[in-house]
Design an enzyme around this catalytic site. Structure first.
Site, PDB file in Angstrom:
ATOM      1  N   ARG A 107      -0.030  25.627  -5.789  1.00 11.71           N
ATOM      2  CA  ARG A 107      -1.088  26.050  -6.563  1.00 11.71           C
ATOM      3  C   ARG A 107      -1.616  27.480  -5.716  1.00 11.71           C
ATOM      4  NH1 ARG A 107      -5.983  24.106 -10.155  1.00 11.71           N
ATOM      5  NH2 ARG A 107      -4.171  23.982 -11.654  1.00 11.71           N
TER       6      ARG A 107
ATOM      7  N   HIS B 244       1.097  29.166 -15.674  1.00 10.50           N
ATOM      8  CA  HIS B 244       0.869  27.849 -15.527  1.00 10.50           C
ATOM      9  C   HIS B 244       1.702  26.983 -16.352  1.00 10.50           C
ATOM     10  CE1 HIS B 244      -1.641  24.452 -14.306  1.00 10.50           C
ATOM     11  NE2 HIS B 244      -2.772  24.615 -15.142  1.00 10.50           N
TER      12      HIS B 244
ATOM     13  N   GLN C 191       1.041  22.986 -17.069  1.00 13.01           N
ATOM     14  CA  GLN C 191       0.109  22.991 -18.281  1.00 13.01           C
ATOM     15  C   GLN C 191       0.750  22.910 -19.648  1.00 13.01           C
ATOM     16  OE1 GLN C 191      -3.411  22.395 -17.586  1.00 13.01           O
ATOM     17  NE2 GLN C 191      -3.094  21.762 -20.031  1.00 13.01           N
TER      18      GLN C 191
ATOM     19  N   ASP D  10      -9.330  28.816 -23.007  1.00 16.49           N
ATOM     20  CA  ASP D  10      -9.270  28.562 -21.790  1.00 16.49           C
ATOM     21  C   ASP D  10     -10.679  29.236 -21.142  1.00 16.49           C
ATOM     22  OD1 ASP D  10      -8.825  28.052 -19.024  1.00 16.49           O
ATOM     23  OD2 ASP D  10      -7.300  29.355 -18.816  1.00 16.49           O
TER      24      ASP D  10
ATOM     25  N   CYS E 118      -7.060  23.612 -21.763  1.00 13.42           N
ATOM     26  CA  CYS E 118      -6.430  23.014 -20.362  1.00 13.42           C
ATOM     27  C   CYS E 118      -7.388  22.411 -19.412  1.00 13.42           C
ATOM     28  CB  CYS E 118      -5.619  24.105 -19.718  1.00 13.42           C
ATOM     29  SG  CYS E 118      -6.659  25.599 -19.054  1.00 13.42           S
TER      30      CYS E 118
ATOM     31  N   ARG F 116      -0.593  15.574 -18.587  1.00 19.30           N
ATOM     32  CA  ARG F 116      -0.110  16.484 -17.445  1.00 19.30           C
ATOM     33  C   ARG F 116       1.000  15.706 -16.384  1.00 19.30           C
ATOM     34  NH1 ARG F 116      -2.768  20.929 -15.138  1.00 19.30           N
ATOM     35  NH2 ARG F 116      -1.028  20.937 -13.875  1.00 19.30           N
TER      36      ARG F 116
END
Ligand code: CP
Ligand code: NVA
Length: 309
Positions: A107, A134, A137, A228, A268, A296
């Site tokens: 990340r 991402h 996700q 988001d 998310c 996830r």
């Protein structure tokens, strides 16, 4: 598991074909209903290194727990542990890690870092979020949409908010899977042009449409509503200014009236209640935000089994 994806990195939804994404989602579904669907310990003696330049709840815990459930092991490397790019170069970190571990998840801020990790390590590298994308996700989100709607192809999904990493991966993924995607952002906060162009060209092959607009009413008739944070990790200094610019670009009772009655609400997480979504809307029966979080783990377990199993 003998998979055609073995050894491959996953930095973007575009790294996998439509069939390959469908295959991972199918494995994720099986693993969700049966932990042993891919064997009792398909990752036995295998190790995942997890590099974090940014904070995380879901990504860290879902990857680490997933590895335990698969019979493998995960090592958490906090931002201060390796000080990527400061204490040591990305090239050296990648080269050293590949001497120990079977797969790397990272990340990061710059997307070039996950690209370099993949280039220099030679083991599969999974993008656990970069400023640009991402994709893990979106794998979980697609698993969630299929659970609620039975399919992706032909649905109309609408993302409202910042044209950020999540929006980018959603556009790539929707294009791959034939799902129509409308992205609604304030002026000057649109997804980057390259992503829109790439997604549009991939969508032309799968029969989907990609629309980017500033018109908040474009959510009309949506099957899926997604939002988001207005300010992503690394943009904290802009949070106040963004609160004013983005005020209208949220999922609330008005948005729900425009969308289909059974529209699925996605986020998310982490959420900022009262900003991009209000608490009551996030708790409606239509909301699948905690299913996304759970998925996830299932989606990433499937991904690891395919690329490193
Ligand atoms: N959605 C997500 O990636 O959550 P974390 O930042 O908590 O990992
Ligand atoms: N766009 C958000 C996603 C968090 C999971 C961020 O990058 O902070």
């Amino acid at each position: 598991m003998e998979s055609k994806l073995k050894g491959r990195s996953f930095l973007s939804m575009l790294d996998f074909s439509t069939q390959e994404i469908a295959q991972v989602l199918e494995t994720a579904k099986k693993l969700k209903s049966d932990h042993a669907a891919c064997g009792v310990a398909p990752l036995e003696r295998k190790t995942l290194a997890m590099i974090f330049q940014k904070p995380s709840l879901r990504t860290r815990v879902s990857f680490e727990t997933g590895m335990t459930q698969l019979g493998g092991h995960a090592i958490y490397l906090a931002p201060s542990d390796i000080s990527l790019g400061k204490r040591e170069t990305t090239e050296d970190i990648a080269t050293v890690l590949a001497r120990y571990v079977d797969v790397i998840m990272a990340r990061v801020f710059g997307h070039d870092i996950v690209e370099d990790l993949a280039k220099f390590s030679g083991v599969p590298v999974i993008n656990g979020l970069s400023d640009y994308e991402h994709p893990c996700q979106i794998l979980a989100d697609f698993q969630t949409i299929i659970e609620r709607k039975g399919k992706l192809e032909g649905l109309s999904a609408c993302y409202i908010g910042d044209g950020n990493n999540v929006a980018h991966s959603l556009m790539h993924g929707a294009a791959r899977m034939g799902m129509n995607m409308t992205v609604i952002t304030p002026l000057s906060y649109e997804p980057v042009k390259d992503v829109t162009e790439q997604a549009t060209s991939v969508a032309a092959e799968t029969g989907a449409t990609i629309t980017v607009t500033n018109d908040i009413d474009a959510a009309a008739g949506a099957d899926v509503l997604y939002t988001d944070a207005w300010a992503s990790m690394g943009q904290e200094a802009e949070a106040e200014e963004r609160r004013e610019v983005f005020a209208e670009y949220r999922i609330d009772a008005d948005t729900m009236r425009q969308a289909k009655d059974d529209a699925v609400i996605l986020h998310c997480l982490p959420a900022h209640y009262g900003e991009e979504i209000d608490y009551d809307t996030s708790r409606l029966e239509n909301s699948a935000i905690f299913d996304q979080a759970e998925n996830r783990m299932h989606a990433q377990k499937a991904l690891i089994v395919h690329v490193a199993g």
